[in-house]
Design a protein around this motif. Structure first.
Motif, PDB file in Angstrom:
ATOM      1  N   ILE A  33      10.963   1.234 -10.344  1.00  0.00           N
ATOM      2  CA  ILE A  33      10.098   0.186 -10.416  1.00  0.00           C
ATOM      3  C   ILE A  33       9.178  -0.160  -9.468  1.00  0.00           C
ATOM      4  O   ILE A  33       7.990  -0.432  -9.745  1.00  0.00           O
ATOM      5  CB  ILE A  33      10.948  -1.240 -10.865  1.00  0.00           C
ATOM      6  CG1 ILE A  33      11.876  -0.644 -12.048  1.00  0.00           C
ATOM      7  CG2 ILE A  33      10.296  -2.356 -10.859  1.00  0.00           C
ATOM      8  CD1 ILE A  33      13.006  -1.873 -12.467  1.00  0.00           C
ATOM      9  N   ALA A  34       9.512  -0.110  -8.324  1.00  0.00           N
ATOM     10  CA  ALA A  34       8.644  -0.662  -7.018  1.00  0.00           C
ATOM     11  C   ALA A  34       7.459   0.602  -7.069  1.00  0.00           C
ATOM     12  O   ALA A  34       6.421   0.080  -6.778  1.00  0.00           O
ATOM     13  CB  ALA A  34       9.450  -0.558  -5.748  1.00  0.00           C
ATOM     14  N   ALA A  35       8.040   1.833  -7.274  1.00  0.00           N
ATOM     15  CA  ALA A  35       6.828   3.063  -7.146  1.00  0.00           C
ATOM     16  C   ALA A  35       5.850   2.804  -8.208  1.00  0.00           C
ATOM     17  O   ALA A  35       4.496   2.793  -7.992  1.00  0.00           O
ATOM     18  CB  ALA A  35       7.413   4.294  -7.187  1.00  0.00           C
ATOM     19  N   GLY A  36       6.254   2.090  -9.439  1.00  0.00           N
ATOM     20  CA  GLY A  36       5.444   2.113 -10.509  1.00  0.00           C
ATOM     21  C   GLY A  36       4.454   0.814 -10.392  1.00  0.00           C
ATOM     22  O   GLY A  36       3.296   0.843 -10.724  1.00  0.00           O
ATOM     23  N   HIS A  37       4.976  -0.157  -9.723  1.00  0.00           N
ATOM     24  CA  HIS A  37       4.035  -1.501  -9.450  1.00  0.00           C
ATOM     25  C   HIS A  37       3.472  -0.855  -8.478  1.00  0.00           C
ATOM     26  O   HIS A  37       2.164  -1.554  -8.338  1.00  0.00           O
ATOM     27  CB  HIS A  37       5.033  -2.547  -9.372  1.00  0.00           C
ATOM     28  CG  HIS A  37       5.690  -3.155 -10.560  1.00  0.00           C
ATOM     29  ND1 HIS A  37       5.242  -3.814 -11.520  1.00  0.00           N
ATOM     30  CD2 HIS A  37       7.138  -3.268 -10.938  1.00  0.00           C
ATOM     31  CE1 HIS A  37       5.884  -4.190 -12.434  1.00  0.00           C
ATOM     32  NE2 HIS A  37       7.176  -3.802 -11.951  1.00  0.00           N
ATOM     33  N   GLY A  38       3.630  -0.465  -7.533  1.00  0.00           N
ATOM     34  CA  GLY A  38       2.707  -0.096  -6.426  1.00  0.00           C
ATOM     35  C   GLY A  38       1.617   0.980  -7.043  1.00  0.00           C
ATOM     36  O   GLY A  38       0.306   0.731  -6.439  1.00  0.00           O
ATOM     37  N   ALA A  39       2.042   1.888  -7.600  1.00  0.00           N
ATOM     38  CA  ALA A  39       0.840   2.463  -8.289  1.00  0.00           C
ATOM     39  C   ALA A  39      -0.462   1.809  -9.025  1.00  0.00           C
ATOM     40  O   ALA A  39      -1.246   1.960  -9.021  1.00  0.00           O
ATOM     41  CB  ALA A  39       1.414   3.873  -9.052  1.00  0.00           C
ATOM     42  N   SER A  40       0.457   0.955  -9.780  1.00  0.00           N
ATOM     43  CA  SER A  40      -0.503   0.051 -10.854  1.00  0.00           C
ATOM     44  C   SER A  40      -1.432  -1.181  -9.651  1.00  0.00           C
ATOM     45  O   SER A  40      -2.461  -1.146  -9.920  1.00  0.00           O
ATOM     46  CB  SER A  40       0.523  -0.839 -11.614  1.00  0.00           C
ATOM     47  OG  SER A  40      -0.220  -1.855 -12.293  1.00  0.00           O
ATOM     48  N   ALA A  41      -0.800  -1.338  -8.585  1.00  0.00           N
ATOM     49  CA  ALA A  41      -1.563  -2.124  -7.640  1.00  0.00           C
ATOM     50  C   ALA A  41      -2.763  -1.490  -7.005  1.00  0.00           C
ATOM     51  O   ALA A  41      -3.590  -1.912  -6.757  1.00  0.00           O
ATOM     52  CB  ALA A  41      -0.534  -2.795  -6.548  1.00  0.00           C
ATOM     53  N   VAL A  42      -2.296  -0.149  -6.702  1.00  0.00           N
ATOM     54  CA  VAL A  42      -3.421   0.548  -6.173  1.00  0.00           C
ATOM     55  C   VAL A  42      -4.456   1.146  -7.119  1.00  0.00           C
ATOM     56  O   VAL A  42      -5.767   0.815  -6.590  1.00  0.00           O
ATOM     57  CB  VAL A  42      -2.856   1.931  -5.390  1.00  0.00           C
ATOM     58  CG1 VAL A  42      -3.938   2.780  -5.112  1.00  0.00           C
ATOM     59  CG2 VAL A  42      -1.665   1.550  -4.396  1.00  0.00           C
ATOM     60  N   GLY A  43      -3.996   0.887  -8.318  1.00  0.00           N
ATOM     61  CA  GLY A  43      -5.298   1.216  -9.304  1.00  0.00           C
ATOM     62  C   GLY A  43      -6.031   0.053  -9.456  1.00  0.00           C
ATOM     63  O   GLY A  43      -7.052   0.233  -9.724  1.00  0.00           O
ATOM     64  N   ARG A  44      -5.421  -1.017  -9.195  1.00  0.00           N
ATOM     65  CA  ARG A  44      -6.024  -2.472  -9.479  1.00  0.00           C
ATOM     66  C   ARG A  44      -7.143  -2.597  -8.152  1.00  0.00           C
ATOM     67  O   ARG A  44      -8.342  -3.073  -8.385  1.00  0.00           O
ATOM     68  CB  ARG A  44      -5.323  -3.313  -9.949  1.00  0.00           C
ATOM     69  CG  ARG A  44      -4.878  -3.483 -11.201  1.00  0.00           C
ATOM     70  CD  ARG A  44      -4.214  -5.081 -11.505  1.00  0.00           C
ATOM     71  NE  ARG A  44      -3.160  -5.263 -10.520  1.00  0.00           N
ATOM     72  CZ  ARG A  44      -1.895  -5.019 -10.440  1.00  0.00           C
ATOM     73  NH1 ARG A  44      -1.343  -4.265 -11.466  1.00  0.00           N
ATOM     74  NH2 ARG A  44      -1.248  -5.557  -9.380  1.00  0.00           N
TER      75      ARG A  44
END
Length: 85
Positions: A33-44
């Motif tokens: 979950i943390a990696a998914g949210h981290g990837a999403s944050a980098v995308g934003r």
């Protein structure tokens, strides 16, 4: 079937070790979950990639300690037999 006290202790240690390894499920899910949210944050916000990545990795390291403690308990239960005489 006659089970001695020593055999009972070894069987319960094996069952306890199996239950202790369930502790590895939580960190795996949490880190995913943390990696998914981290990837999403980098995308934003690609400009904050280094800050996001370092914070995510620190959080994952802290979360992993639960799994490592469970693993340590399982190893102790399987290989340390204090009642063996």
């Amino acid at each position: 079937m006659n089970i001695s006290g020593q055999e009972f202790i070894q069987a319960m240690s094996a069952i306890g070790a199996g239950i202790a390894m369930i502790a590895g499920v939580g960190p795996g899910v949490g880190q995913g979950i943390a990696a998914g949210h981290g990837a999403s944050a980098v995308g934003r916000n690609p400009g904050a990639k280094s800050d996001i990545t370092s914070t995510m990795l620190l959080g994952q390291a802290v979360a992993e300690t639960t799994g490592l403690y469970g693993f340590a308990v399982a190893i102790i239960l399987m290989f340390v037999q204090p009642f063996k005489g």
